[in-house]
Write a protein that holds these residues in place. Structure first.
Motif, short mmCIF file in Angstrom:
data_model
loop_
_atom_site.label_atom_id
_atom_site.label_comp_id
_atom_site.label_asym_id
_atom_site.label_seq_id
_atom_site.Cartn_x
_atom_site.Cartn_y
_atom_site.Cartn_z
N VAL A 1 -4.73 5.15 6.07
CA VAL A 1 -5.48 6.22 5.48
C VAL A 1 -6.21 7.22 5.80
CG1 VAL A 1 -5.53 7.05 3.00
CG2 VAL A 1 -4.79 4.59 3.00
N CYS B 1 -7.54 -0.23 4.55
CA CYS B 1 -7.18 1.51 4.82
C CYS B 1 -7.72 2.10 5.23
CB CYS B 1 -7.05 1.10 2.80
SG CYS B 1 -5.65 0.72 2.33
N GLY C 1 5.36 9.98 1.33
CA GLY C 1 4.88 9.24 1.45
C GLY C 1 4.82 8.46 2.45
N GLU D 1 -4.81 12.17 2.00
CA GLU D 1 -4.17 11.30 1.62
C GLU D 1 -4.41 10.36 0.55
OE1 GLU D 1 -0.86 9.53 4.64
OE2 GLU D 1 -3.43 9.11 4.61
N THR D 2 -3.95 9.83 -0.31
CA THR D 2 -4.29 8.48 -1.28
C THR D 2 -3.40 7.72 -1.30
OG1 THR D 2 -3.14 9.28 -3.07
CG2 THR D 2 -5.11 10.62 -3.59
N ARG D 3 -3.89 6.57 -1.92
CA ARG D 3 -3.52 5.40 -1.65
C ARG D 3 -3.79 4.23 -2.98
NH1 ARG D 3 -8.80 3.82 1.29
NH2 ARG D 3 -9.93 2.46 0.07
N VAL E 1 0.55 5.23 0.52
CA VAL E 1 -0.42 6.36 0.78
C VAL E 1 0.93 7.78 0.34
CG1 VAL E 1 -1.49 7.71 2.39
CG2 VAL E 1 -0.99 4.21 2.56
N VAL F 1 1.16 -1.08 -0.41
CA VAL F 1 0.00 0.12 -0.35
C VAL F 1 1.34 1.14 0.05
CG1 VAL F 1 -1.74 1.29 1.48
CG2 VAL F 1 -1.79 -1.26 1.48
#
Lengths: 83, 83
Positions: free
Chosen positions: A69, A64, A41, A74-76, A9, A7
């Motif tokens: 997250v 997540c 990140g 934030e984006t993942r 992030v 993952v």
């Protein structure tokens, strides 16, 4: 079956990345003047057991959402491999 | 030319990852019993200017050596794309 999920992030575009900014300034001060931007990140590797790939994916997505997250800032991106 | 480098910094195998352990315990307590291990690393995105790809690569490797990575406990993987 065992899976390994990766993952990644990242902070959303536009969210101030103070850690990245500090690293950029440090790099500039060390002579790396060509650096324009640094964004930092988290990389999260999760080893897990699941009966199928879709179930493993679903579990990782849920983790997540529940803990890993913060969707406000934030984006993942999730990748999954069987091991 | 502009490049974007992605440096993935991970703790070496065998180095205790306290943050990853804390996340694993939290996930278990939240009901994700299938999680076996969690390892947390850094993802560093660097936008930089360079006259060629080899020069950009060389610069990023030097930044890793000088500031971004502690080779005693960390490993890195670098990918570079022209933007």
């Amino acid at each position: 079956m065992k899976f390994r999920a990766h993952v990644l992030v990242s902070l959303k575009e536009g969210v101030l990345d103070t850690q990245g900014k500090a690293v950029r300034v440090s790099l500039k001060n060390m002579g790396y003047g060509s650096v324009e931007e640094v964004r930092i990140g988290k990389s999260i590797m999760i080893s897990l057991e699941a009966t199928s790939r879709p179930k493993a994916e679903k579990q990782v997505e849920a983790m997540c959402d529940d803990l890993l997250v913060n969707p406000l800032i934030e984006t993942r991106s999730v990748t999954l491999e069987a091991i």
